[in-house]
Design an enzyme around this catalytic site. Structure first.
Site: not given
Ligand code: UD1
Length: 375
Positions: A12-13, A15, A85, A129, A189, A218, A257
């Site tokens: 993933g991004f 990872g 996730a 998170s 989430y 974020n 954020r």
């Protein structure tokens, strides 16, 4: 010391960037990833891995809910970074069972292996998170530090977006949010992320496996799935702009954020691997700087040099908070320094985005939310 490291969600991004850094540091890395089609398109079907994924890591296709597959992937590992996730806040509000299953039960399966099987894992780092805080911390002129919960239905219906003091109703100012702020998860989430964090720390403590939870703020950067309409806002906006569409902004665009470059998230993970003082702890990973969603849209428009006006829809997306940015002093005391300035990070993101093919699936996602009354 060279470690044998398992990264769940390693394709993933976040990872995959972590995998690169671990390999650079001389570790040997095994990636365990299900290549979720929403994120990776047709790769799983075609039996392929993302082009960006390092060649010199071992790649295992599997879902964290598949106990046998995961147990085999644990074989010989010293360290586990649990990054796998499902990540969409809005989507989690209608795909409730899928999010709880992938995130909460997936983590339960992982911990069940640590608790019941023979293994050599001596460190677990879990991706938590900032969403678990719910709203960030605020300052009221009369009451000092306050922790407001979600804005009321009435307030949102009146499009009165800013937060108010839970005690006196006066307008409040956002403050940096530290790890001690009470947790008020406001989306499915976020609840699953809180579950992941608490379950990992609980099992880690019980079985003497040093465990660290990193509360990512974020995250943006290259490799964020541009065609996934439920991905982070910077990637969604980039995908829209590349396709000549305006970014669609919920509320008034002044919600804020803490946009953190993926390399700084990786930096915190490497620190968690190196520093025993972090064991059994929770740490914010952010920059400490608040930026509005409008700032992000404008920066991307400027860098992409497109003539597009953002579309501000003045609607609330279910599960969203108004403001949250990090107090990073706990991690800073251990040597963490956010290194990538937002301007530079956006320029780099845009340079990468220009080379990508993005299918803009946002309209479909927006309609899903609207049909269910969630935006
Ligand atoms: C994001 C991540 C979450 C992570 C959290 C903290 C995703 C999908 N979500 O959640 O996994 O745990 O940060 O790191 O990566 N917005 C728009 N228009 C859009 C999309 C979003 O205005 O098209 C607004 C939202 O209403 C919200 C803000 O942008 O106010 C941020 O949304 P999003 O990028 O989804 O991030 P989080 O919900 O904070």
């Amino acid at each position: 010391m060279t470690e044998r490291i398992l990264v769940t969600g390693g394709a993933g991004f976040i990872g995959s960037h972590l995998v690169d850094a671990l390999l650079d540091a001389g570790h040997s890395v095994r990636v365990f990833d299900s290549l979720e089609p929403q994120v990776h398109g047709g790769l799983r079907e075609r039996g392929e891995w993302p082009d960006y994924l390092a060649a010199d890591c071992e790649k295992v296709l599997g879902d964290v809910r598949d106990r046998d597959a995961l147990r085999k992937a644990f074989d010989g590992m010293d360290v586990v970074f649990h990054q796998a996730a499902a990540v969409g806040v809005g989507q989690s509000m209608y795909e409730v069972a899928r999010y709880v299953d992938a995130n909460t039960r997936g983590t339960a399966v992982l911990l069940d292996i640590l608790a019941n099987e023979r293994h050599s894992v001596r460190k677990l780092v879990v991706a938590s998170s900032m969403s678990i805080y719910g709203e960030g911390k605020y300052h009221c002129d009369k009451h000092g530090e306050v922790y407001p919960k979600l804005r009321s239905e009435g307030q949102l219906a009146a499009r009165d977006w800013e937060m108010r003091c839970p005690m006196c109703g006066r307008p409040v100012e956002p403050l940096p949010t530290g790890e001690d702020k009470p947790l008020h998860a406001t989306s499915i989430y976020a609840i699953t992320k809180k579950d992941q964090e608490e379950m990992c720390l609980t099992i880690g403590r019980a079985y003497g496996i040093p465990t660290v939870a990193l509360r990512y703020f974020n995250t943006y950067g290259p490799r964020q799935a541009l065609s996934n309409p439920y991905t982070g806002v910077a990637a969604i906006f980039s995908g829209r702009l590349l396709n000549g569409n305006p970014p669609v902004i919920f509320e008034d665009g002044l919600q804020s954020r803490d946009f953190t470059h993926v390399s700084d998230i990786v930096q915190a993970n490497l620190l968690a691997l190196a520093r025993e003082e972090m064991d059994d702890g929770v740490f914010n990973v952010g920059t400490g700087q608040a930026l509005t969603i409008l700032d992000v849209a404008e920066a991307l428009i400027e860098h992409l040099a497109v003539q597009v006006e953002p579309e501000i829809v003045r609607k609330f997306r279910a599960g969203d908070i108004r403001h949250c940015f990090a107090d990073v002093s706990r991690l800073q005391a251990l040597g963490y320094r956010p290194r990538v300035r937002f301007e530079d990070g956006m320029a780099e993101l845009v340079a990468w985005v220009r080379q990508q093919q993005a299918v803009d699936g946002f309209e479909r996602a927006r309609q899903e939310l609207a049909r269910r009354g969630l935006a």
